[in-house]
Design a protein around this motif. Structure first.
Motif, PDB file in Angstrom:
ATOM      1  N   THR A  13       0.849  -1.191   0.000  1.00  0.00           N
ATOM      2  CA  THR A  13       0.000   0.000   0.000  1.00  0.00           C
ATOM      3  C   THR A  13       0.886   1.242   0.000  1.00  0.00           C
ATOM      4  N   CYS A  90      -3.820   0.461  -2.892  1.00  0.00           N
ATOM      5  CA  CYS A  90      -3.143  -0.841  -2.900  1.00  0.00           C
ATOM      6  C   CYS A  90      -2.609  -1.172  -4.292  1.00  0.00           C
ATOM      7  N   ARG A  92      -0.952  -4.412  -6.349  1.00  0.00           N
ATOM      8  CA  ARG A  92      -0.763  -5.856  -6.320  1.00  0.00           C
ATOM      9  C   ARG A  92       0.018  -6.284  -7.554  1.00  0.00           C
ATOM     10  N   ALA A 114      -0.931  -4.084   3.183  1.00  0.00           N
ATOM     11  CA  ALA A 114      -1.405  -5.258   2.438  1.00  0.00           C
ATOM     12  C   ALA A 114      -1.137  -6.560   3.171  1.00  0.00           C
TER      13      ALA A 114
END
Length: 129
Positions: A13, A90, A92, A114
């Protein structure tokens, strides 16, 4: 040597939607990926980054592309599906890698805020038989 394709997940994050914050977080995340998995970019088949809808200051793939030996890695950025109440700011990734078949541990780096997404994976190796 025999090789197998493996997938590695990870997330982090950022405190705000700025180039500096995103660059710092993506760099930290990719450093963890490479270091903890003893991974060389030549082993990476492809990497997909997803970001939540509140992050648009820079593409994570642009940051990855600046890394040593990442210039030939196929990279893709996408927006993460929004679900009300989900983790904000966030980043990913899903990385597909060629690993030696005898490698039985993979580290999925979940950093910062996260870590709560996959507490079972944050800095704990996943073992394969």
């Amino acid at each position: 040597m025999e090789w197998q394709v493996r997938a590695i997940r990870g997330a982090t994050t950022v405190p705000d939607n700025s180039v500096e914050a995103i660059r710092e977080a993506v760099t930290e995340l990719l450093d963890e990926l490479e270091t903890r998995n003893q991974l060389h970019p030549e082993q990476i088949i492809s990497t997909t980054f997803s970001v939540t809808r509140d992050l648009d200051a820079i593409f994570p793939a642009a940051i990855a592309r600046e890394r040593q030996n990442w210039d030939n890695v196929p990279l893709l950025d996408v927006q993460q599906m929004h679900v009300e109440g989900s983790l904000e700011r966030c980043i990913r990734f899903l990385v597909h890698v060629n690993f030696p078949a005898h490698k039985t541990e993979i580290h999925h780096p979940y950093l910062r805020g996260a870590k709560n997404l996959r507490p079972d994976w944050s800095l704990t190796p996943v073992r394969f038989s």
